[in-house]
Scaffold this active site. Structure first.
Site, PDB file in Angstrom:
ATOM      1  N   ILE A   2      59.355 -35.623  42.463  1.00 40.18           N
ATOM      2  CA  ILE A   2      61.008 -36.003  42.816  1.00 40.18           C
ATOM      3  C   ILE A   2      60.776 -37.038  43.919  1.00 40.18           C
ATOM      4  O   ILE A   2      61.627 -37.209  44.567  1.00 40.18           O
ATOM      5  CB  ILE A   2      61.346 -34.196  43.725  1.00 40.18           C
ATOM      6  CG1 ILE A   2      60.686 -33.953  44.057  1.00 40.18           C
ATOM      7  CG2 ILE A   2      61.915 -33.443  42.010  1.00 40.18           C
ATOM      8  CD1 ILE A   2      61.013 -32.734  45.184  1.00 40.18           C
TER       9      ILE A   2
ATOM     10  N   SER B 113      62.730 -20.169  52.448  1.00 40.78           N
ATOM     11  CA  SER B 113      61.609 -18.874  52.518  1.00 40.78           C
ATOM     12  C   SER B 113      61.893 -17.958  53.496  1.00 40.78           C
ATOM     13  O   SER B 113      62.182 -18.657  54.085  1.00 40.78           O
ATOM     14  CB  SER B 113      60.087 -19.246  52.192  1.00 40.78           C
ATOM     15  OG  SER B 113      59.432 -18.056  52.021  1.00 40.78           O
TER      16      SER B 113
ATOM     17  N   TYR C 290      53.892 -24.647  55.844  1.00 41.70           N
ATOM     18  CA  TYR C 290      54.608 -24.210  54.760  1.00 41.70           C
ATOM     19  C   TYR C 290      55.631 -23.308  55.145  1.00 41.70           C
ATOM     20  O   TYR C 290      57.103 -24.128  55.038  1.00 41.70           O
ATOM     21  CB  TYR C 290      53.891 -22.894  53.722  1.00 41.70           C
ATOM     22  CG  TYR C 290      54.981 -22.070  53.003  1.00 41.70           C
ATOM     23  CD1 TYR C 290      55.190 -23.073  51.490  1.00 41.70           C
ATOM     24  CD2 TYR C 290      55.410 -21.038  52.764  1.00 41.70           C
ATOM     25  CE1 TYR C 290      55.967 -22.929  51.196  1.00 41.70           C
ATOM     26  CE2 TYR C 290      56.328 -20.493  51.938  1.00 41.70           C
ATOM     27  CZ  TYR C 290      56.827 -21.245  51.205  1.00 41.70           C
ATOM     28  OH  TYR C 290      57.790 -21.225  49.975  1.00 41.70           O
TER      29      TYR C 290
ATOM     30  N   LYS D 181      60.116 -25.881  54.561  1.00 44.16           N
ATOM     31  CA  LYS D 181      61.173 -24.955  54.300  1.00 44.16           C
ATOM     32  C   LYS D 181      62.101 -24.884  55.625  1.00 44.16           C
ATOM     33  O   LYS D 181      62.832 -25.263  54.958  1.00 44.16           O
ATOM     34  CB  LYS D 181      60.968 -23.846  54.183  1.00 44.16           C
ATOM     35  CG  LYS D 181      60.158 -23.309  52.476  1.00 44.16           C
ATOM     36  CD  LYS D 181      60.557 -24.137  51.563  1.00 44.16           C
ATOM     37  CE  LYS D 181      59.452 -23.638  50.580  1.00 44.16           C
ATOM     38  NZ  LYS D 181      60.619 -24.622  49.238  1.00 44.16           N
TER      39      LYS D 181
HETATM   40  N1  UFG Z   1      47.418  -9.154  50.289  1.00 40.08           N
HETATM   41  C1  UFG Z   1      46.358  -9.162  50.865  1.00 40.08           C
HETATM   42  N2  UFG Z   1      44.966  -8.640  49.929  1.00 40.08           N
HETATM   43  C2  UFG Z   1      45.515  -9.864  48.792  1.00 40.08           C
HETATM   44  C3  UFG Z   1      46.393 -10.630  48.673  1.00 40.08           C
HETATM   45  C4  UFG Z   1      46.923 -10.701  49.788  1.00 40.08           C
HETATM   46  O1  UFG Z   1      45.742  -7.909  51.477  1.00 40.08           O
HETATM   47  O2  UFG Z   1      44.731 -10.555  47.834  1.00 40.08           O
HETATM   48  C5  UFG Z   1      48.475  -8.272  51.316  1.00 40.08           C
HETATM   49  C6  UFG Z   1      48.979 -10.069  52.541  1.00 40.08           C
HETATM   50  O3  UFG Z   1      48.096  -9.103  53.787  1.00 40.08           O
HETATM   51  C7  UFG Z   1      50.492  -8.968  52.428  1.00 40.08           C
HETATM   52  C8  UFG Z   1      51.198  -8.420  51.498  1.00 40.08           C
HETATM   53  O4  UFG Z   1      49.383  -8.535  50.715  1.00 40.08           O
HETATM   54  O5  UFG Z   1      50.092  -8.260  53.242  1.00 40.08           O
HETATM   55  C9  UFG Z   1      51.404  -9.971  50.234  1.00 40.08           C
HETATM   56  O6  UFG Z   1      51.302 -11.122  50.153  1.00 40.08           O
HETATM   57  P1  UFG Z   1      51.102 -11.567  49.404  1.00 40.08           P
HETATM   58  O7  UFG Z   1      49.775 -13.260  49.328  1.00 40.08           O
HETATM   59  O8  UFG Z   1      51.544 -11.420  48.163  1.00 40.08           O
HETATM   60  O9  UFG Z   1      52.971 -12.554  49.660  1.00 40.08           O
HETATM   61  P2  UFG Z   1      53.057 -13.646  51.054  1.00 40.08           P
HETATM   62  O10 UFG Z   1      53.906 -11.366  51.962  1.00 40.08           O
HETATM   63  O11 UFG Z   1      51.709 -13.168  52.322  1.00 40.08           O
HETATM   64  O12 UFG Z   1      53.631 -14.142  51.196  1.00 40.08           O
HETATM   65  C10 UFG Z   1      54.734 -14.110  50.574  1.00 40.08           C
HETATM   66  C11 UFG Z   1      55.501 -15.494  49.349  1.00 40.08           C
HETATM   67  C12 UFG Z   1      55.148 -16.675  50.370  1.00 40.08           C
HETATM   68  C13 UFG Z   1      55.361 -16.622  51.483  1.00 40.08           C
HETATM   69  C14 UFG Z   1      55.297 -15.554  52.341  1.00 40.08           C
HETATM   70  C15 UFG Z   1      56.112 -15.853  53.866  1.00 40.08           C
HETATM   71  O13 UFG Z   1      54.459 -15.172  48.575  1.00 40.08           O
HETATM   72  O14 UFG Z   1      55.321 -17.691  49.628  1.00 40.08           O
HETATM   73  O15 UFG Z   1      55.332 -14.451  52.037  1.00 40.08           O
HETATM   74  O16 UFG Z   1      55.418 -14.697  54.568  1.00 40.08           O
HETATM   75  F1  UFG Z   1      55.726 -17.911  52.652  1.00 40.08           F
END
Ligand code: UFG
Length: 338
Positions: free
Chosen positions: A55, A125, A149, A153
């Site tokens: 893009i 987001s 990130y 956004k």
């Molecule tokens: N978590 C773990 N272990 C892991 C992965 C995640 O304990 O191996 C926990 C994280 O700490 C969090 C929860 O699981 O509390 C969810 O984590 P994710 O990585 O699945 O998702 P996030 O909430 O960090 O991220 C999401 C979106 C992002 C966005 C973000 C905003 O995927 O795109 O929310 O905070 F930017």
């Protein structure tokens, strides 16, 4: 038939939205540079127009605009690894900001010579809220991102707002909470490389061959000490885009709107592990690790604006169903790779 340009249509939420567009009788035209999107996903989507490209490539965008009569754009294409965005912000500002502004500038330039401005649906987001002072998060909760990130956004939300006011560009920005699950018929699903998201990692950790899932901290001020998130089924997210798109296409007025897309229900990391164990009938191999920098303890939103104004209704509200779809997809993905 209305032509909808979908940037990042070979990615996770993008590909589910392309399917929803097809089902609704739209003609999606995908542009994806395949950095994180997958070619095999395009094949699964059937007979869709696909342009491999970026893009940020003005010439290509202009070619697309003159080749197809684009009625609206759904803009997903972005990098979305929060951790990486803090280590390598150039990569994020270049792609998520610079290239997005390039796309939006091309929309405005092209539309000047047309009788209408091409409207845009933008993937924002919950990361734009940072660490909210109050829960549940509404659209008027202050946006104070805590990572690059989230900043990228928020910048694009502001660009869309300024361009709306100045040039009459209509936009809807969707602030997603945690996208999860896979298509209910098992055709497509989450396939990140590397995978960093909780649900797929917890599913992988049911295999004895896999490394244990590290729980990022169990000393948060939550019911069990682990972080709480608001998980939304990816097909429900996709359907919200259709409603947003229809609102933009049917309105003669300029629209500059923001909607949270969430279920309003929080699940802790332990809740997710318990649900994965229940759905798979397998044990999740996990250990307690350190906190991950920049993780808010709780992100739960109020999405009533989308429910009321867009008449958005989530189909898959049960976390076990979301995880079941993710699990069925994961098994399919494994068999494809082995
Ligand atoms: N978590 C773990 N272990 C892991 C992965 C995640 O304990 O191996 C926990 C994280 O700490 C969090 C929860 O699981 O509390 C969810 O984590 P994710 O990585 O699945 O998702 P996030 O909430 O960090 O991220 C999401 C979106 C992002 C966005 C973000 C905003 O995927 O795109 O929310 O905070 F930017």
């Amino acid at each position: 038939m209305q032509n909808i340009l979908v940037t990042g249509g070979a990615g996770y939420i993008g590909s589910h939205t392309v399917r929803a567009l097809l089902k609704e009788g739209f003609k999606p035209i995908i542009i994806d540079n395949l950095v994180y999107g997958h070619k095999y996903v395009i094949k699964k989507l059937g007979n869709v127009e696909f342009i491999e490209g970026d893009i940020g490539d003005s010439k290509l965008i202009r070619q697309i605009f003159s080749r197809f009569s684009i009625d609206a754009i759904i803009h997903f294409a972005a990098y979305a690894y929060v951790g990486e965005s803090c280590i390598d912000p150039i990569k994020y500002y270049k792609n998520n900001v610079f290239s997005s502004i390039n796309l939006i500038n091309e929309i405005v330039n092209f539309s000047k010579n047309q009788d209408r401005m091409i409207p845009i649906v933008f993937s924002s987001s919950c990361a734009t809220y940072g660490i909210p002072k109050t829960i549940p998060i509404t659209e008027s909760t202050p946006q104070l991102p805590i990572n690059a990130y989230g900043n990228t956004k928020l910048i694009i939300e502001k660009v869309l707002s300024d361009y709306g006011k100045a040039y009459g560009l209509s936009s809807i920005s969707f602030r997603y909470f945690n996208a999860a699950g896979a298509s209910s018929d098992g055709l497509i699903g989450e396939d990140h490389n590397p995978e960093t998201h909780l649900i797929p990692l917890a599913i992988m950790a049911t295999s004895k061959k896999s490394t244990p899932l590290s729980i990022y901290g169990n000393d948060y001020p939550t019911k069990d000490g682990t972080c709480i998130r608001d998980y939304v089924h990816v097909e429900d997210l996709a359907n919200a885009h259709i409603l947003g798109l229809k609102k933009l296409l049917s309105s003669d007025e300029k629209i500059i709107e923001y909607y949270n897309l969430a279920m309003g229900k929080g699940y802790s990391v332990m809740d997710i592990i318990n649900s994965v164990e229940k759905v798979t009938n397998l044990k999740v191999n996990y250990k307690i690790g350190n906190r991950r920098i920049g993780d808010p303890s709780m992100l739960v939103a109020n999405a009533s604006k989308a429910f009321v104004e867009l008449k958005w209704k989530a189909k898959h509200t049960n976390i076990d169903t979301i995880i079941k779809h993710a699990y069925l997809w994961h098994k399919k993905l494994l068999s494809k790779k082995t």
